[in-house]
Design an enzyme around this catalytic site. Structure first.
Site, PDB file in Angstrom:
ATOM      1  N   VAL A 290       0.931  -1.181  -0.093  1.00  0.00           N
ATOM      2  CA  VAL A 290      -0.131  -0.076   0.046  1.00  0.00           C
ATOM      3  C   VAL A 290       0.998   1.136   0.012  1.00  0.00           C
ATOM      4  CG1 VAL A 290      -1.510   1.329   1.208  1.00  0.00           C
ATOM      5  CG2 VAL A 290      -1.859  -1.199   1.328  1.00  0.00           C
ATOM      6  N   PRO A 291       1.155   1.784  -1.152  1.00  0.00           N
ATOM      7  CA  PRO A 291       2.252   2.658  -1.353  1.00  0.00           C
ATOM      8  C   PRO A 291       2.407   4.237  -0.618  1.00  0.00           C
ATOM      9  CG  PRO A 291       0.891   2.564  -3.449  1.00  0.00           C
ATOM     10  CD  PRO A 291       0.189   1.800  -2.304  1.00  0.00           C
ATOM     11  N   CYS A 292       2.114   4.098   0.530  1.00  0.00           N
ATOM     12  CA  CYS A 292       2.307   5.491   1.115  1.00  0.00           C
ATOM     13  C   CYS A 292       3.663   6.380   0.968  1.00  0.00           C
ATOM     14  CB  CYS A 292       2.055   5.343   2.587  1.00  0.00           C
ATOM     15  SG  CYS A 292       3.418   4.004   3.456  1.00  0.00           S
ATOM     16  N   HIS A 293       4.608   5.573   0.460  1.00  0.00           N
ATOM     17  CA  HIS A 293       5.989   6.134   0.020  1.00  0.00           C
ATOM     18  C   HIS A 293       5.575   7.426  -1.043  1.00  0.00           C
ATOM     19  CE1 HIS A 293       5.727   2.683  -2.682  1.00  0.00           C
ATOM     20  NE2 HIS A 293       6.364   3.277  -3.394  1.00  0.00           N
TER      21      HIS A 293
END
Length: 208
Positions: free
Chosen positions: A176-179
């Site tokens: 889950v790409p919070c970056h």
């Protein structure tokens, strides 16, 4: 007269350590045990570690799906203790639940995958945090969005700080790409895996 047993030397400890072949055999036994526990529906969480360019990741899954991805800096023992508290104490290393997540992570870091196709267990988040985390995969590979933009997309434009908290507490980083969420001024903001890992993930996606 002192009859205490002397502390074993480092060399003695090393002699008792499993050899490479023994270690592999132990890993095989753990995997088989976890597989049997999964098949009998006796296992609440299975986990393994995966080597990646941003360090070891711990990945954990329940029968419902992938539930946790953790960086080494989070302290794997603490992560497992939290899983035991919030999900259940029947936790084993190994099993087959993590085969697909591990394969997809390998593909992602090898530039062969731009999106994850995994069943996720979101029980470690709730409320607005879960809403934000559910939106994050819609930020495409190689693209970024600001905390403010994400707040607007999830219907609460003033909740910029809450979006930051949702990203900072994301239990499934990388997948889950919070970056991909940055500050409005272009700054990185925070990241659960550390700013070095966030930078590496962004560079990996830009280089693909």
């Amino acid at each position: 007269m002192n009859t205490a047993t002397p502390e074993p030397t480092t060399a003695a400890r090393a002699d008792n350590a499993p050899t490479g072949e023994e270690a592999r055999h132990l890993d095989d036994l753990r995997t088989a045990l976890a597989g049997r526990a999964e098949a009998a529906d006796l296992l609440e969480v299975s986990y393994r570690t995966v080597d990646t360019p941003v360090g070891q990741l711990l990945v954990a899954a329940t029968a419902a799906g992938l539930v946790r991805v953790a960086f080494a800096r989070e302290d794997f023992d603490s992560v497992l203790a939290t899983l035991a508290t919030h999900i259940g104490p029947r936790i084993l290393r190994g099993g087959h639940r993590l085969d697909e997540p591990a394969r997809q992570l390998d593909e992602y870091f090898a530039h062969r995958r731009t999106a994850f196709d995994l069943v996720l267990d979101h029980r470690l988040s709730s409320g607005f945090r879960q809403v934000v985390q559910a939106y994050l995969p819609s930020i495409g590979y190689g693209h970024t969005a600001t905390y403010k933009e994400v707040a607007g997309h999830v219907g609460n434009p003033k909740a910029v700080r809450a979006v930051g908290t949702a990203c900072a507490t994301n239990p499934l980083p990388v997948v889950v790409p919070c970056h991909r969420v940055l500050r409005s001024d272009g700054g990185l903001g925070g990241y659960i895996g550390g700013l070095q890992a966030k930078t590496a993930l962004l560079h990996l996606e830009q280089a693909a």
